[in-house]
Design an enzyme around this catalytic site. Structure first.
Site, PDB file in Angstrom:
ATOM      1  N   HIS A  53      -2.818  -6.118  -0.336  1.00 39.95           N
ATOM      2  CA  HIS A  53      -1.903  -6.838   0.553  1.00 39.95           C
ATOM      3  C   HIS A  53      -2.430  -6.851   1.989  1.00 39.95           C
ATOM      4  O   HIS A  53      -2.429  -7.888   2.656  1.00 39.95           O
ATOM      5  CB  HIS A  53      -0.522  -6.167   0.552  1.00 39.95           C
ATOM      6  CG  HIS A  53       0.232  -6.305  -0.733  1.00 39.95           C
ATOM      7  ND1 HIS A  53       0.359  -7.504  -1.405  1.00 39.95           N
ATOM      8  CD2 HIS A  53       0.933  -5.391  -1.469  1.00 39.95           C
ATOM      9  CE1 HIS A  53       1.089  -7.332  -2.492  1.00 39.95           C
ATOM     10  NE2 HIS A  53       1.449  -6.048  -2.556  1.00 39.95           N
ATOM     11  N   HIS A  99      -3.429  -0.910  -4.294  1.00 41.34           N
ATOM     12  CA  HIS A  99      -2.471  -2.024  -4.329  1.00 41.34           C
ATOM     13  C   HIS A  99      -2.120  -2.484  -2.919  1.00 41.34           C
ATOM     14  O   HIS A  99      -2.202  -3.684  -2.612  1.00 41.34           O
ATOM     15  CB  HIS A  99      -1.202  -1.573  -5.066  1.00 41.34           C
ATOM     16  CG  HIS A  99      -0.172  -2.643  -5.202  1.00 41.34           C
ATOM     17  ND1 HIS A  99      -0.098  -3.475  -6.298  1.00 41.34           N
ATOM     18  CD2 HIS A  99       0.849  -3.022  -4.369  1.00 41.34           C
ATOM     19  CE1 HIS A  99       0.902  -4.310  -6.141  1.00 41.34           C
ATOM     20  NE2 HIS A  99       1.499  -4.057  -4.977  1.00 41.34           N
ATOM     21  N   GLU A 100      -1.741  -1.552  -2.060  1.00 39.32           N
ATOM     22  CA  GLU A 100      -1.330  -1.920  -0.710  1.00 39.32           C
ATOM     23  C   GLU A 100      -2.512  -2.404   0.126  1.00 39.32           C
ATOM     24  O   GLU A 100      -2.337  -3.261   1.000  1.00 39.32           O
ATOM     25  CB  GLU A 100      -0.654  -0.723  -0.029  1.00 39.32           C
ATOM     26  CG  GLU A 100       0.604  -0.225  -0.729  1.00 39.32           C
ATOM     27  CD  GLU A 100       1.664  -1.302  -0.911  1.00 39.32           C
ATOM     28  OE1 GLU A 100       1.695  -2.267  -0.098  1.00 39.32           O
ATOM     29  OE2 GLU A 100       2.453  -1.203  -1.864  1.00 39.32           O
TER      30      GLU A 100
END
Length: 379
Positions: free
Chosen positions: A30, A26-27
């Protein structure tokens, strides 16, 4: 002592490994899109709290592993904290504005925020595609081998040997598809199109709520027809890279659609909210998956990754979906909401997320029978 160590490995270590993987994915979403848009990333942290160890890369990002391994975050230049709130009160220089997240166009900011959940979905598709490519895709023919006496299927007149072609006009190609449809049609009458010895007939039936075990062995109330597939009707379908990716994409889309359907049923009250679980139930599921084998652990990781992506897209301030909501309003208005309005939204979001966590934890404690244990100790 051995049982304690075995349980600690299955229910704690495996859970933390799975959670770390999906949070890292997920990170990383980003991070990659932020870097592609020229944003300086100051910190990429796996976990929260005090840093255990880390290093700096050439771009100035501090990669670190922190003490509390229950999440993670990416902190971009100009952020006050891990929630991407504005921290710089002074006027930035032109060079600083060029690498500041908050000085990027609204479309760029939206892309950076949306990249986290998208990375979770893409991860799920890719890993599932690899499983289908290497292990094959199990598929059970939609042929009834046994009808349980006094079940909804028996009452409707279904017979062994019937091949189910469609449910409510939705064509089905496997027994697994029938199970997915039935589980999501609470209290509905289903019309089954049947091939019985070459004759096509339609039979209405209404599944009954019964206590059943899911794939991990947990008991739960669910709609049941009362039919079973042929033991030897399961085949392993082999795929090439293209068909494996296509089938994985369809499976992932089905998971997302089913989750939204279930959530909608909870909101209108047709489905119980006791199915909502938090960290304790996730840890329990990870432990049960570990006992069933590596394939189940991988599938559990895929499911958790997809759910993490979905949850983060909820339009709640503080979550990615809340930031996207703000950016949508900004795009329509031509200017962002005031800092005061965003602050109030953040507080509301914090209250909603905290309340949901409390409710999910309550469900976890009930599922783990902690209250029964405490009552037994007190009495």
């Amino acid at each position: 002592m051995f049982e304690f160590l075995f349980g600690f490995w299955n229910y704690v270590i495996v859970f933390l490994v799975i959670l770390t993987v999906v949070v890292f994915v997920h990170e990383m979403g980003h991070y990659l899109v932020a870097r592609w848009n020229g944003v300086k990333v100051e910190v990429f942290s796996v976990g929260f709290g005090r840093e255990l160890f880390g290093w700096n890369d050439r771009s100035g990002t501090r990669w670190r592993v922190s003490m509390l391994p229950l999440g993670g975050y990416v902190k971009m230049f100009g952020d006050a904290d891990a929630t991407s709130t504005t921290g710089e009160k002074r006027e930035l220089t032109a060079e600083e504005k060029a690498v500041s997240f908050h000085h990027k166009r609204v479309g760029q900011r939206a892309a950076i925020v949306a990249a986290g959940p998208m990375a979770n979905f893409i991860f799920g598709i890719l890993v599932l595609a690899i499983m289908f490519l290497v292990l094959g895709q199990p598929r059970t023919a939609p042929v009834i081998s046994e009808v349980r006496p006094e079940s909804a299927a028996a009452e409707a007149g279904l017979l062994p040997g019937d091949r189910i072609l469609a449910v409510n006009r939705s064509e089905v190609g496997s027994f697994q598809e029938i199970q997915q449809i039935v589980r999501l049609r609470l209290g509905e009458t289903l019309t089954l199109r049947i091939d019985r010895d070459g004759q096509i007939i339609e039979i209405p039936t209404q599944p009954r709520m019964e206590e059943v075990r899911d794939a991990l062995g947990n008991l739960q109330m669910a709609p049941v027809l009362g039919i079973m597939a042929e033991a030897g009707a399961t085949e392993i379908v082999r795929h090439n890279p293209f068909t494996a990716t296509w089938e994985a994409t369809k499976e992932t889309a089905g998971m997302i659609s089913n989750t939204f359907t279930a959530l909608g049923q909870m909101i209108v009250g047709t489905r119980g909210t006791d199915e909502l679980g938090g960290p304790l139930r996730i840890a329990k599921g990870a432990g049960q998956a570990a006992q069933l084998g590596i394939g189940t652990v991988v599938f559990f990781t895929i499911l958790l990754s997809i759910n993490l992506g979905l949850i983060n897209l909820f339009p709640i301030p503080m979550l990615d979906g809340g930031h996207l909501l703000y950016y949508g309003i900004e795009a329509l208005r031509g200017r962002p909401l005031s800092e005061r309005a965003q602050e109030y939204g953040f507080r509301i979001g914090l209250f909603l997320v905290f309340g949901l966590m409390l409710f999910a934890t309550r469900n976890d404690l009930i599922d783990l029978r902690v209250w029964d244990l405490l009552r037994g100790v007190v009495s």
